[in-house]
Design a protein around this motif. Structure first.
Motif, PDB file in Angstrom:
ATOM      1  N   SER A   1       0.751  -1.139  -0.010  1.00 31.48           N
ATOM      2  CA  SER A   1       0.098   0.111   0.388  1.00 31.48           C
ATOM      3  C   SER A   1       0.830   1.340  -0.093  1.00 31.48           C
ATOM      4  CB  SER A   1      -0.346   0.169   1.144  1.00 31.48           C
ATOM      5  OG  SER A   1      -1.759  -1.211   1.862  1.00 31.48           O
ATOM      6  N   LEU A   2       1.820   1.190   1.144  1.00 36.10           N
ATOM      7  CA  LEU A   2       3.043   2.436   0.994  1.00 36.10           C
ATOM      8  C   LEU A   2       3.114   2.662  -0.612  1.00 36.10           C
ATOM      9  CD1 LEU A   2       4.335   1.505   4.915  1.00 36.10           C
ATOM     10  CD2 LEU A   2       3.427   4.113   3.788  1.00 36.10           C
ATOM     11  N   GLY A   3       3.621   1.300  -0.994  1.00 32.33           N
ATOM     12  CA  GLY A   3       4.610   1.411  -1.843  1.00 32.33           C
ATOM     13  C   GLY A   3       2.685   2.150  -3.911  1.00 32.33           C
TER      14      GLY A   3
ATOM     15  N   THR B   1      -7.324  -4.250   5.278  1.00 36.57           N
ATOM     16  CA  THR B   1      -6.120  -3.333   5.873  1.00 36.57           C
ATOM     17  C   THR B   1      -5.774  -2.224   5.067  1.00 36.57           C
ATOM     18  OG1 THR B   1      -5.253  -5.532   6.728  1.00 36.57           O
ATOM     19  CG2 THR B   1      -3.583  -3.623   6.681  1.00 36.57           C
ATOM     20  N   SER B   2      -5.817  -2.765   3.954  1.00 32.48           N
ATOM     21  CA  SER B   2      -5.607  -1.351   2.972  1.00 32.48           C
ATOM     22  C   SER B   2      -6.990  -0.436   3.129  1.00 32.48           C
ATOM     23  CB  SER B   2      -5.579  -2.024   1.770  1.00 32.48           C
ATOM     24  OG  SER B   2      -6.725  -3.140   0.944  1.00 32.48           O
ATOM     25  N   THR B   3      -7.696  -0.704   2.470  1.00 34.20           N
ATOM     26  CA  THR B   3      -8.668  -0.025   3.174  1.00 34.20           C
ATOM     27  C   THR B   3      -9.090   1.471   3.658  1.00 34.20           C
ATOM     28  OG1 THR B   3     -10.707  -1.056   1.612  1.00 34.20           O
ATOM     29  CG2 THR B   3     -11.001   0.470   3.087  1.00 34.20           C
ATOM     30  N   LEU B   4      -8.196   0.513   5.191  1.00 39.01           N
ATOM     31  CA  LEU B   4      -7.805   1.319   6.350  1.00 39.01           C
ATOM     32  C   LEU B   4      -6.934   1.999   6.159  1.00 39.01           C
ATOM     33  CD1 LEU B   4      -8.446  -0.954   9.442  1.00 39.01           C
ATOM     34  CD2 LEU B   4     -10.058   1.448   8.653  1.00 39.01           C
ATOM     35  N   TYR B   5      -5.431   2.229   4.744  1.00 32.73           N
ATOM     36  CA  TYR B   5      -4.514   2.920   5.404  1.00 32.73           C
ATOM     37  C   TYR B   5      -4.823   3.778   4.119  1.00 32.73           C
ATOM     38  CZ  TYR B   5      -0.828   3.605   3.179  1.00 32.73           C
ATOM     39  OH  TYR B   5       0.654   5.113   2.574  1.00 32.73           O
ATOM     40  N   PHE B   6      -5.799   3.302   3.349  1.00 31.12           N
ATOM     41  CA  PHE B   6      -6.245   4.873   2.510  1.00 31.12           C
ATOM     42  C   PHE B   6      -6.663   5.842   2.732  1.00 31.12           C
ATOM     43  CE2 PHE B   6      -3.710   1.221  -0.770  1.00 31.12           C
ATOM     44  CZ  PHE B   6      -3.037   1.979  -1.674  1.00 31.12           C
ATOM     45  N   ALA B   7      -7.637   5.267   3.363  1.00 33.58           N
ATOM     46  CA  ALA B   7      -8.555   6.042   4.301  1.00 33.58           C
ATOM     47  C   ALA B   7      -7.733   6.745   4.689  1.00 33.58           C
ATOM     48  CB  ALA B   7      -9.782   5.207   4.629  1.00 33.58           C
ATOM     49  N   ILE B   8      -6.787   7.015   5.974  1.00 36.78           N
ATOM     50  CA  ILE B   8      -6.182   7.759   6.729  1.00 36.78           C
ATOM     51  C   ILE B   8      -4.886   8.580   5.803  1.00 36.78           C
ATOM     52  CG2 ILE B   8      -7.638   6.903   8.706  1.00 36.78           C
ATOM     53  CD1 ILE B   8      -3.829   5.168   8.685  1.00 36.78           C
ATOM     54  N   SER B   9      -4.519   7.916   4.870  1.00 37.45           N
ATOM     55  CA  SER B   9      -3.103   7.713   4.080  1.00 37.45           C
ATOM     56  C   SER B   9      -3.635   9.426   3.744  1.00 37.45           C
ATOM     57  CB  SER B   9      -3.047   7.487   3.163  1.00 37.45           C
ATOM     58  OG  SER B   9      -2.363   8.533   2.330  1.00 37.45           O
ATOM     59  N   PRO B  10      -3.120  10.414   3.821  1.00 39.65           N
ATOM     60  CA  PRO B  10      -3.075  12.028   2.863  1.00 39.65           C
ATOM     61  C   PRO B  10      -2.940  12.311   1.590  1.00 39.65           C
ATOM     62  CG  PRO B  10      -0.669  12.256   4.278  1.00 39.65           C
ATOM     63  CD  PRO B  10      -1.588  10.137   4.220  1.00 39.65           C
ATOM     64  N   ILE B  11      -3.078  10.749   0.778  1.00 35.65           N
ATOM     65  CA  ILE B  11      -1.865  11.330  -0.912  1.00 35.65           C
ATOM     66  C   ILE B  11      -2.822  10.471  -1.068  1.00 35.65           C
ATOM     67  CG2 ILE B  11      -0.751  10.850  -2.812  1.00 35.65           C
ATOM     68  CD1 ILE B  11       1.782  10.575  -0.774  1.00 35.65           C
TER      69      ILE B  11
ATOM     70  N   GLY C   1      -8.229  -2.074  -2.406  1.00 35.24           N
ATOM     71  CA  GLY C   1      -8.661  -1.447  -1.196  1.00 35.24           C
ATOM     72  C   GLY C   1      -8.604  -0.262  -1.517  1.00 35.24           C
ATOM     73  N   TYR C   2      -7.418   0.518  -2.349  1.00 36.66           N
ATOM     74  CA  TYR C   2      -7.592   1.890  -2.554  1.00 36.66           C
ATOM     75  C   TYR C   2      -9.619   2.499  -3.711  1.00 36.66           C
ATOM     76  CZ  TYR C   2      -6.482   5.914  -5.366  1.00 36.66           C
ATOM     77  OH  TYR C   2      -6.765   7.320  -5.826  1.00 36.66           O
ATOM     78  N   GLY C   3      -9.570   1.385  -4.206  1.00 34.70           N
ATOM     79  CA  GLY C   3     -10.775   1.938  -4.251  1.00 34.70           C
ATOM     80  C   GLY C   3     -11.993   1.801  -3.611  1.00 34.70           C
ATOM     81  N   LEU C   4     -12.167   0.659  -2.731  1.00 32.47           N
ATOM     82  CA  LEU C   4     -12.634   0.849  -1.713  1.00 32.47           C
ATOM     83  C   LEU C   4     -12.694   2.245  -0.735  1.00 32.47           C
ATOM     84  CD1 LEU C   4     -12.859  -2.375   0.247  1.00 32.47           C
ATOM     85  CD2 LEU C   4     -14.885  -1.551  -1.811  1.00 32.47           C
ATOM     86  N   ALA C   5     -11.290   2.828  -0.463  1.00 32.55           N
ATOM     87  CA  ALA C   5     -11.448   4.281   0.628  1.00 32.55           C
ATOM     88  C   ALA C   5     -11.522   4.959  -0.065  1.00 32.55           C
ATOM     89  CB  ALA C   5      -9.749   3.806   1.143  1.00 32.55           C
ATOM     90  N   THR C   6     -11.409   5.597  -1.098  1.00 30.63           N
ATOM     91  CA  THR C   6     -11.759   6.655  -2.370  1.00 30.63           C
ATOM     92  C   THR C   6     -12.740   6.928  -2.685  1.00 30.63           C
ATOM     93  OG1 THR C   6     -10.429   5.911  -3.782  1.00 30.63           O
ATOM     94  CG2 THR C   6      -8.797   7.161  -2.523  1.00 30.63           C
ATOM     95  N   LEU C   7     -13.513   5.489  -2.588  1.00 32.25           N
ATOM     96  CA  LEU C   7     -15.087   5.041  -3.098  1.00 32.25           C
ATOM     97  C   LEU C   7     -14.813   5.351  -4.782  1.00 32.25           C
ATOM     98  CD1 LEU C   7     -17.189   7.564  -1.036  1.00 32.25           C
ATOM     99  CD2 LEU C   7     -16.963   4.779  -0.868  1.00 32.25           C
ATOM    100  N   ARG C   8     -13.445   4.704  -5.770  1.00 34.02           N
ATOM    101  CA  ARG C   8     -13.158   5.082  -6.311  1.00 34.02           C
ATOM    102  C   ARG C   8     -13.916   3.727  -7.135  1.00 34.02           C
ATOM    103  NH1 ARG C   8      -8.695   8.281  -8.056  1.00 34.02           N
ATOM    104  NH2 ARG C   8      -9.293  10.597  -7.139  1.00 34.02           N
ATOM    105  N   TRP C   9     -15.176   3.228  -7.903  1.00 35.65           N
ATOM    106  CA  TRP C   9     -15.526   1.383  -7.373  1.00 35.65           C
ATOM    107  C   TRP C   9     -15.029   1.235  -9.074  1.00 35.65           C
ATOM    108  CZ3 TRP C   9     -16.744   0.485  -3.388  1.00 35.65           C
ATOM    109  CH2 TRP C   9     -18.006   1.183  -2.312  1.00 35.65           C
ATOM    110  N   GLU C  10     -15.158   2.049 -10.209  1.00 36.29           N
ATOM    111  CA  GLU C  10     -13.851   1.526 -11.760  1.00 36.29           C
ATOM    112  C   GLU C  10     -12.848   0.728 -10.750  1.00 36.29           C
ATOM    113  OE1 GLU C  10     -12.840   5.950 -11.595  1.00 36.29           O
ATOM    114  OE2 GLU C  10     -14.545   4.488 -10.870  1.00 36.29           O
TER     115      GLU C  10
END
Length: 432
Positions: A46-48, A102-112, A170-179
């Motif tokens: 996720s960091l990478g 785990t990845s969803t939680l990470y991207f939900a709190i990540s400032p990027i 997980g990034y898609g879920l955290a940012t609600l980008r379903w595609e």
């Protein structure tokens, strides 16, 4: 011929079936060390992805234990081991859920929150990803079944890339980008299905012993279920792969068309936009007004590049600027014009400098020829003298004469040339 075929046989390097099954069985479990390694691999991946670092993403692939339950699924079906199959299925679903959460939680709190190229690369799976997963799975199960494992397993982990698409989902879920979620999770499923399929096929070919020998009806039913899953997974990837090939072909032809044909006198191309999806080429020019007849001639040339269905739009740079309300677009075009003007000025200055040098050399040659008629040719060039302590401008001259020039004449020529060029730094070479 037989000696060549013998090189491909696996019997000499084959690991004991019992040891292989035990090794895959141990890799299926996600508890204790394996579970913590999975969590750490998810965070690293996720960091990478977040900082767009391929090296970090590759590191996560190498330490990820996700391959274990997937190979367990394939082997469980191959040897009819329902206990292994259920265990592998449960741990696979558990690992996938842990990865997503785990990845969803990470991207939900990540400032990027920007979708970097490492993320975008995992959102559009194609038939090529199917081939990578299947061949990678073949290499993985062959290495596991061999006494000579070498560095195949790490290579398979990198090639099949199970962890990055799961984290991208997980990034898609955290940012609600379903595609992004759907594309990345589909890539994760492709890798799962075809690694498991490769394991199943290889285990059957290597004749792993059945734990419970299935009857013909049960065997046919299992095969039918496997192939239905494979076909359902395969069909969308074929469509996406075909779509990418068509887009690449369109872009290649469009670029050839623009480079070879889209040149107008007294105009320069400010901007080129090629849209394969809508089959559109938009060209924005700066300079004199382009006549409609010239545009029509250009459109007629689309057929030559098999772009007859393409919509070609020609925009006149300055009028386009006046009509546009988009400040960014105006700034882009203005900067492009400015850059072109600077480039033209620099080229013009270079041409002037070359012309002046040519005129000066010709004139000095005539003056020397008048004093020394035996001179055949003359070269004069400004240059730079560089050594450890200095760097200075000098002139270099090469002079060829029909007759030998004595040392006194050489000295006179050099002194005269210094005065003529108003310099003390000159190197003269003489040829007879």
């Amino acid at each position: 011929m037989n000696n060549i075929l013998d090189n491909f046989k696996l019997n000499r390097e084959k690991e004991n079936f019992k040891d292989v099954i035990e090794s895959i069985n141990n890799g299926v479990d996600f508890q204790g060390t394996n579970l913590w390694v999975l969590v750490f691999a998810i965070f690293i991946a996720s960091l990478g992805l977040n900082i767009n670092s391929p090296a970090v993403v590759i590191g996560a692939m190498l330490i990820s234990p996700l391959m274990g339950p997937i190979m367990g699924l394939g082997l469980g079906m191959a040897i009819n081991d329902l206990t292994l199959l259920k265990k592998a299925g449960y741990n696979y679903l558990f690992a996938a859920a842990v990865g997503l959460v785990t990845s969803t939680l990470y991207f939900a709190i990540s400032p990027i929150n920007d979708a970097q190229t490492e993320i975008l690369a995992r959102t559009s799976p194609t038939i090529y990803d199917v081939l990578i997963a299947f061949v990678g799975g073949l290499a993985g199960i062959l290495a596991t079944s061999s006494k000579l494992k070498g560095n195949v397993i790490p290579g398979v982990a990198i090639a099949t890339a199970l962890m990055p698409p799961l984290c991208t989902a997980g990034y898609g879920l955290a940012t609600l980008r379903w595609e992004y979620f759907l594309g990345a999770f589909y890539l994760f499923l492709i890798n799962t299905v075809f690694i498991a399929l490769a394991t199943l096929i290889t285990a059957r070919l290597l004749k792993f012993p059945f734990k419970v020998h299935p009857d013909e009806k049960e065997k046919a039913r299992v095969n039918r279920v496997v192939w239905i899953i494979v076909i359902i997974t395969l069909i969308p990837s074929i469509y996406f792969g075909y779509d990418i090939v068509q887009k690449n072909k369109f872009e290649k032809k469009a670029n050839e068309f623009v480079n070879n044909e889209a040149n107008f006198p007294d105009n320069y191309l400010l901007k080129k936009t090629i849209n394969p999806k809508s089959k559109e080429i938009v060209l924005t020019y700066g300079g004199l007004l382009i006549k409609d007849s010239a545009v029509n001639v250009l459109r007629a040339k689309l057929n030559k590049y098999y772009l007859q269905d393409c919509n070609l739009k020609i925009q006149q740079g300055f009028s386009y600027l006046n009509e546009s309300n988009n400040n960014d677009e105006e700034k882009l075009l203005t900067n492009a014009i400015s850059e072109k003007s600077i480039l033209i000025e620099n080229l013009s200055n270079q041409l002037d400098s070359i012309h002046k040098q040519k005129t000066l050399t010709t004139q000095i040659y005539k003056e020397l020829k008048a004093q020394y008629p035996t001179i055949e040719n003359f070269v004069l060039q400004p240059s730079i003298l560089v050594n450890d302590s200095i760097q200075k401008n000098i002139w270099i001259s090469n002079l060829k004469s029909k007759e030998k020039i004595n040392s006194k004449e050489k000295k006179q020529m050099k002194e005269w040339l210094k005065v003529r060029l108003d310099t003390d730094e000159i190197i003269m070479n003489f040829e007879n």
